[in-house]
Design an enzyme around this catalytic site. Structure first.
Site, PDB file in Angstrom:
ATOM      1  CG  ASP A  13      -1.484   1.342   1.521  1.00  0.00           C
ATOM      2  OD1 ASP A  13      -2.251   1.808   0.667  1.00  0.00           O
ATOM      3  OD2 ASP A  13      -1.177   1.938   2.559  1.00  0.00           O
ATOM      4  CB  CYS A  14       1.227   4.170  -1.996  1.00  0.00           C
ATOM      5  SG  CYS A  14       2.360   5.560  -2.214  1.00  0.00           S
TER       6      CYS A  14
END
Length: 232
Positions: A13-14
């Site tokens: 996930d960023c």
């Protein structure tokens, strides 16, 4: 313990995991609220963001881009506190994304993991907004799967299904690393994907900018440096 040799790809996930989104979101929303003479705590501000963002992402039948979701978060704040945001205010959150910075451990960890694995991002974001962020991460990802490409938002499993399909691997060859139990750990684990929970809010109360959720990750770490050390 996880057998790190079984994995071919590490996906992330960023925002919240690689990028310190809470320190990106807070100054913008605090400025917005204070300009309308509203005093809301940091935790209250983040929790309201989590409430509005997830509500807007849930409607899978009517995909809208993340830029619009951020605009509508601001709109909903206006409705909640009885003010009409200006056009500049409506765009303030989306326009700030390109300036959100990585956590101090992110860049070095990505460089280290790139030596051993292929890397991917699976993010609730638009392509153009991620392009602004990618410059800060200083690594070339093998795959970038955005909500815009899938036309849905995590925690939908569709985002992970498309990722695995693009990678051409079995789910057990993928290790997914994320801060949000709600958006990432729950759906990934439900598909048989091994998960690492990066507990970025360790020592803080509440769930911050994500909705509360309960999940059992395969590994919990406080940061990416600790993950790299576990793999080494």
């Amino acid at each position: 313990m996880l057998d790190f040799n079984q994995f071919e790809v590490v996906s992330f996930d960023c925002y919240g995991t690689l990028i310190d989104w809470e320190n990106g979101i807070l100054p913008v929303l605090k400025q917005l609220l204070s300009s309308h003479e509203i005093d809301l705590s940091d935790d209250g501000t983040l929790e309201m963001f989590a409430e509005f963002e997830s509500e807007l992402e849930k409607d899978q039948s009517n995909y809208i881009k993340y830029r619009q979701i951020l605009q509508e978060v601001v709109e909903k704040l206006g409705q909640r506190f009885n003010f009409e945001p200006t056009e500049t205010e409506l765009n303030s959150l989306a326009d700030s994304v390109k300036n959100w910075q990585p956590f101090p451990d992110t860049v070095a960890a990505l460089a280290a993991l790139k030596q051993k694995y292929k890397l991917a991002v699976i993010s609730n974001i638009d392509d153009d907004l991620f392009a602004g962020t990618a410059k800060h991460l200083q690594v070339e990802f093998d795959w970038v799967i955005t909500a815009e490409q899938v036309r849905s938002y995590k925690p939908s499993t569709r985002n992970f299904e498309m990722a695995i399909d693009r990678m051409g691997i079995a789910p057990e060859k993928l290790l997914h690393v994320a801060q949000s139990l709600y958006h990432d750990i729950v759906p990934a684990a439900s598909m048989g994907i091994s998960t690492v929970w990066v507990n970025r809010r360790q020592g803080k109360a509440g769930f911050g900018a994500t909705l509360p959720a309960s999940a059992q990750p395969d590994l919990e770490v406080p940061d990416l440096k600790t993950l790299v050390e576990a793999i080494a």
